[in-house]
Write an enzyme that holds these catalytic residues in place. Sequence first.
Site, short mmCIF file in Angstrom:
data_model
loop_
_atom_site.label_atom_id
_atom_site.label_comp_id
_atom_site.label_asym_id
_atom_site.label_seq_id
_atom_site.Cartn_x
_atom_site.Cartn_y
_atom_site.Cartn_z
N TRP A 44 33.85 30.66 23.29
CA TRP A 44 33.11 32.31 23.17
C TRP A 44 34.04 33.74 22.75
O TRP A 44 34.43 33.36 23.18
CB TRP A 44 31.77 32.43 23.97
CG TRP A 44 30.86 32.62 23.68
CD1 TRP A 44 29.67 32.85 23.00
CD2 TRP A 44 30.07 31.45 23.63
NE1 TRP A 44 28.74 32.54 22.15
CE2 TRP A 44 28.38 31.45 23.07
CE3 TRP A 44 30.64 30.02 23.86
CZ2 TRP A 44 27.64 30.04 22.67
CZ3 TRP A 44 30.01 28.71 23.56
CH2 TRP A 44 28.11 29.19 23.33
N GLN A 123 31.31 40.15 18.44
CA GLN A 123 31.39 39.94 19.08
C GLN A 123 32.60 41.01 20.09
O GLN A 123 33.50 41.48 18.63
CB GLN A 123 31.27 39.21 20.51
CG GLN A 123 30.08 38.05 20.37
CD GLN A 123 30.86 37.26 22.11
OE1 GLN A 123 31.55 36.75 22.19
NE2 GLN A 123 29.23 37.56 22.67
N GLY A 183 27.02 42.09 22.74
CA GLY A 183 27.77 41.93 24.12
C GLY A 183 26.49 41.48 25.33
O GLY A 183 26.66 40.71 26.19
N ASP A 185 22.94 41.07 25.07
CA ASP A 185 21.96 40.99 23.99
C ASP A 185 20.39 41.10 24.12
O ASP A 185 20.20 41.72 22.68
CB ASP A 185 21.47 38.97 24.48
CG ASP A 185 23.36 38.02 24.37
OD1 ASP A 185 24.22 38.72 23.72
OD2 ASP A 185 23.46 37.07 24.47
N ARG A 218 16.22 34.84 31.57
CA ARG A 218 17.12 34.36 30.21
C ARG A 218 15.98 35.58 29.27
O ARG A 218 14.77 35.81 30.02
CB ARG A 218 16.71 33.74 30.01
CG ARG A 218 17.60 32.10 30.41
CD ARG A 218 18.94 32.24 30.52
NE ARG A 218 19.58 32.27 28.76
CZ ARG A 218 20.35 32.52 28.83
NH1 ARG A 218 21.64 33.30 29.24
NH2 ARG A 218 20.90 31.67 27.36
N GLU A 415 27.22 34.25 36.73
CA GLU A 415 27.24 34.43 35.74
C GLU A 415 27.49 36.08 35.86
O GLU A 415 27.90 37.70 34.65
CB GLU A 415 26.23 33.80 34.63
CG GLU A 415 26.49 34.36 32.86
CD GLU A 415 25.77 34.11 32.47
OE1 GLU A 415 24.97 33.52 30.83
OE2 GLU A 415 25.02 33.05 33.10
#
Length: 458
Positions: A44, A123, A183, A185, A218, A415
Site C-alpha cells: 500500500w 493515497q 487514507g 476510507d 469495518r 491497526e
Amino acid sequence: MTTTLTGPSAQARAALRRDATRVLLANWTGMSTVPSRTLYPHQWSWDSAFIAIGLRHLSPRRAQRELEALLGAQWGDGRIPHIVFNPAVRLDAYFPGPDFWQSTTAGRAAGAPPGVETSGIVQPPVHALAAALVHRSDPESSRRRGFLKWIYPRLVAWHAYLLRDRDFTGHGLASIVHPWESGMDNSPCWDGPLQRIVPVPAASFRRADLAHSDPADRPTDLDYGRYVRLAADYRGHGYRDAGTSHPFAVEDPGFNALLIASEHALAGIARVLGRDPRPHRERAEALTDSLVRHLWQPHAGMFLCRDVRADRVIEEMSVTGLLPLVVPSLPGRIASAMLRTARGDHFGLGSTSALVPSYDLLGSAFDASRYWCGPAWFNINWIIERGLRLHGAETEASALRHAVLDAAGASRFAEYIDPLTGRGRGATHFSWTAAVTIDFLARHDHGRDHEHDRREYR
C-alpha cells in the site's frame, strides 16, 4: 490509559523495539512490506512511506528499497497507485483485487505500467517526506546507491500530477476522487458527498476483509457498494481525470497538508542534489496560502473539507483538519487555534483521549471501534506529533509520543485503537504501527530529526 512525560524505561524501550522489529521482519516480502499478512497482503502506498520511516533506523538500504519498489509501479502520468499487487497472492485474498482494477488494460492510456498490476487511485502524498528522512538516516549509502537521484524526478512527477490533473477548482489544491484516496476510507466527512452515489448491490462483490476482522470495526456494505461504484466508473473512464465527471470530488486539508510538507522535503532533496530548491519552496508557500484561504474555518478552529461538486464546506470535524499542523509556515494564530481544538472536547488530546481520535468525539457519527469513524490511528498521531513540535508544543508532543509507545505495546501493534479505552482494534502486528514505534523510540534516544527540520524550514 495513562501517559507520563518520562516515557518507558530503557529496558521497556529495548523490548518494544525488538517486538516492533519482529513485526516488520515478518511482514517483509523480499521487495516490500505488507501492512498485514492477513488483512492487507499487498503493498500500500502511504503505508510504505511510513514503513520506510521506521525501517530507516533498522536498515536504511531496506527503507530505500521499500520506496523504490513502490515508485517502480508509478504511472506515466505521474500518479503513485494506492496498491501494488503481488502476483503471488491469491486473487480472492483481497477485494478489490487486480482483476477488478485491470490497470494494465483500463489504465493503459493514462500510463499504467505494463509489467505490474496496480489500483488506479492514489493515497496521501507523504512519500517525499519519507524519502528525505530515509536519505538523512544514511547519506553515504543513499549517495552510493543513487537513491535521491533516482527517486527525485519520480517524486516531482507525482506532485505535478496532483497539481496539474487534480486541481478541479483552480484553487491550487488537489482533490480526491474516491474516499480511499484520503487514507481515511469511511470518515463521516464523506457521508454527504457519497449520498450522490448509487451503490452497487452488496451481492455483486465479496469482501475478503470481513474474514480477518470484526465487521463492527469495518466499513458497512453500503459504504463498500458506493466505493465499488466510484472505482468501477473511474476505471470505465480509463482512470483519466480530464474530461471525466467525478461524482465524488473533495478538497481534503490533510491530503494537501502532506503535499505541502512533501514539497518542503523536495526542496531539501533538490539542494542535496545540487539543484535549485526555490521552485519547491515557492510551490509549498503557494499551497499553504491556498489551504488557508479556502479550507481554514475559524468557527471550527480547524480546517474542514470542501465538497467540490456541491461547492460547500463539509461541517464534519475529522482529524484530517488537524493534519495541517505539519505545515511549517502555518500562520501562528491558526496553529494556536488548532492546538486549542486538539486539546478541547472535540478531540480530547491529553484528557479524554491519550491519542488523537480520527473523528469528533462529540459528533453524531462517532463510533469508537469502526475504522475512521472515531478510532485513533498510529500513523496519524505520528503526523500530529511532528506538527506539535514544529509549532513549539513540545510538552504535548512528548506526551503524545509516550502515549503512542504505550498504546502500541499494549495493543500488540494494533491497526488502530479505541481512543477512549486504548483497546486495540482491527488487525494486530500492523506494519505502520511498528514502524512509527521504532521511529519514536529512535527519536526518544537521539532527538535529532526535529532540530534538523527547523533548520530546513528557516
